[in-house]
Design an enzyme around this catalytic site. Structure first.
Site, short mmCIF file in Angstrom:
data_model
loop_
_atom_site.label_atom_id
_atom_site.label_comp_id
_atom_site.label_asym_id
_atom_site.label_seq_id
_atom_site.Cartn_x
_atom_site.Cartn_y
_atom_site.Cartn_z
N LYS A 89 11.73 -15.07 -0.35
CA LYS A 89 12.85 -15.65 0.39
C LYS A 89 13.34 -16.96 -0.22
O LYS A 89 12.64 -17.62 -0.99
CB LYS A 89 12.48 -15.82 1.87
CG LYS A 89 12.54 -14.44 2.57
CD LYS A 89 12.29 -14.50 4.05
CE LYS A 89 12.41 -13.08 4.61
NZ LYS A 89 11.96 -13.01 6.02
N ARG A 125 4.50 -9.18 5.65
CA ARG A 125 5.53 -8.24 5.21
C ARG A 125 5.97 -8.65 3.81
O ARG A 125 6.57 -9.71 3.63
CB ARG A 125 6.71 -8.31 6.20
CG ARG A 125 7.85 -7.36 5.88
CD ARG A 125 8.98 -7.54 6.91
NE ARG A 125 10.08 -6.65 6.63
CZ ARG A 125 11.03 -6.87 5.73
NH1 ARG A 125 11.00 -7.98 5.00
NH2 ARG A 125 12.00 -6.01 5.52
N1 HH2 Z 1 12.69 -10.27 6.91
C1 HH2 Z 1 13.64 -9.44 6.46
C2 HH2 Z 1 13.88 -8.22 7.08
N2 HH2 Z 1 13.15 -7.82 8.13
N3 HH2 Z 1 11.39 -8.22 9.67
C3 HH2 Z 1 10.43 -9.02 10.14
N4 HH2 Z 1 9.67 -8.63 11.21
N5 HH2 Z 1 10.16 -10.24 9.57
C4 HH2 Z 1 10.87 -10.70 8.51
O1 HH2 Z 1 10.59 -11.84 8.05
C5 HH2 Z 1 11.92 -9.87 7.98
C6 HH2 Z 1 12.16 -8.62 8.60
C7 HH2 Z 1 14.46 -9.85 5.26
O2 HH2 Z 1 13.90 -9.45 4.07
P1 HH2 Z 1 14.24 -8.14 3.17
O3 HH2 Z 1 13.97 -6.88 3.91
O4 HH2 Z 1 13.49 -8.31 1.91
O5 HH2 Z 1 15.76 -8.25 2.82
P2 HH2 Z 1 17.06 -7.64 3.48
O6 HH2 Z 1 17.11 -8.07 4.88
O7 HH2 Z 1 18.16 -8.21 2.62
O8 HH2 Z 1 16.96 -6.16 3.38
#
Ligand code: HH2
Length: 260
Positions: free
Chosen positions: A208, A242
């Protein structure tokens, strides 16, 4: 032992791996690889929640995640669906998912809580200030840890009142969701205060932008920073991490646990 939740983003626009696994076959292969690397849970998402992201219609999101869940269910990891839409969660549960990871903490779709209650799903309730389109517009907190904790306690109460068993609820401070880099660092520093809520804690720091704000690194070069946050979060009581980089984070956690 802290569990690893491996991320499978079936999206064209996720901030670090958007477009890599839009083809369901590639996404399934990637999921199997993450299980082989030690992921106990796979989190399948069909809508990016990165700052500024536009919402995806339910039909599109569902078409992205369902074939991937069908291909990964029963493959050695529990399946989580990263969605805030009842229709997507329902199709995902039908396809073999058992965890609903809702970044709106059941506020996004008025039918989500009843679905999760009725199906006995495990639910992740995450803190987010505002919504992805606007959440990074100068977020202000008096005491970010207290406010996130109060929010999670209130959402836990809401979920239990809606019929979701408390044992099936996990909580997440929502690193990067409506927070400055300093807010994210403070949440990680004071994570043990959130363990006081009495439910398992999920923490998502992987790649992040606050890591880049500490050392200037771009999204593709934040593995070292991700590992630092993972080890410290695990030592502070995080139950689920995660992450994108399952093998590397897993090795760091195993060695850290051996020392501790
Ligand atoms: N962060 C993201 C998405 N979902 N869910 C939980 N429970 N906690 C988190 O910190 C979280 C989440 C964002 O990350 P990512 O999936 O890598 O990216 P994107 O939202 O652009 O798909």
């Amino acid at each position: 032992m802290t569990k690893i939740m491996g991320i499978v983003n079936v999206t064209p626009d996720s901030f670090s791996d958007g477009g890599l696994y839009l083809d369901p076959e590639l996404a399934v292969a990637h999921g199997h690889e993450l299980v082989a690397q030690g992921a106990a849970i796979l989190d399948i998402g069909g809508e990016s929640t990165r700052p500024g992201a536009e919402p995806v219609p339910a039909a599109e999101e569902l078409a992205r995640v369902v074939p991937v869940i069908e291909g990964l269910a029963g493959g050695g990891a529990a399946i989580s669906v990263d969605t805030s839409k009842r229709a997507v969660a329902e199709a995902a549960l039908d396809a073999g998912a058992e965890i609903v990871n809702d970044v709106t903490a059941l506020r996004g779709d008025p039918e989500m809580a009843a679905l999760c209650a009725g199906r006995g799903a495990t639910v992740v309730l995450m803190h987010m200030r505002g919504e992805p389109r606007t959440m990074q517009d100068a977020p202000v907190y008096e005491d970010v840890v207290r406010e996130v904790g109060d929010f999670l306690a209130a959402r836990l109460e809401f979920a239990v009142a809606a019929g979701i068993a408390a044992e099936r609820i996990w909580l997440d401070p929502g690193i990067g969701f409506g927070k400055t880099a300093e807010h994210n660092l403070e949440l990680l520093r004071r994570l043990p205060e959130l363990a006081g809520l009495g439910r398992p804690l999920v923490v998502g720091t992987s790649r992040k932008s606050f890591i880049g704000q500490v050392d200037g690194s771009p999204a593709g070069e934040r593995l070292g920073g991700t590992i630092a946050t993972a080890v410290l979060a695990a030592a502070s009581g995080a139950d689920v991490l995660r992450v994108h980089d399952v093998a590397e984070v897993g090795q760091a956690l195993t060695v850290a646990a051996a020392i501790i």
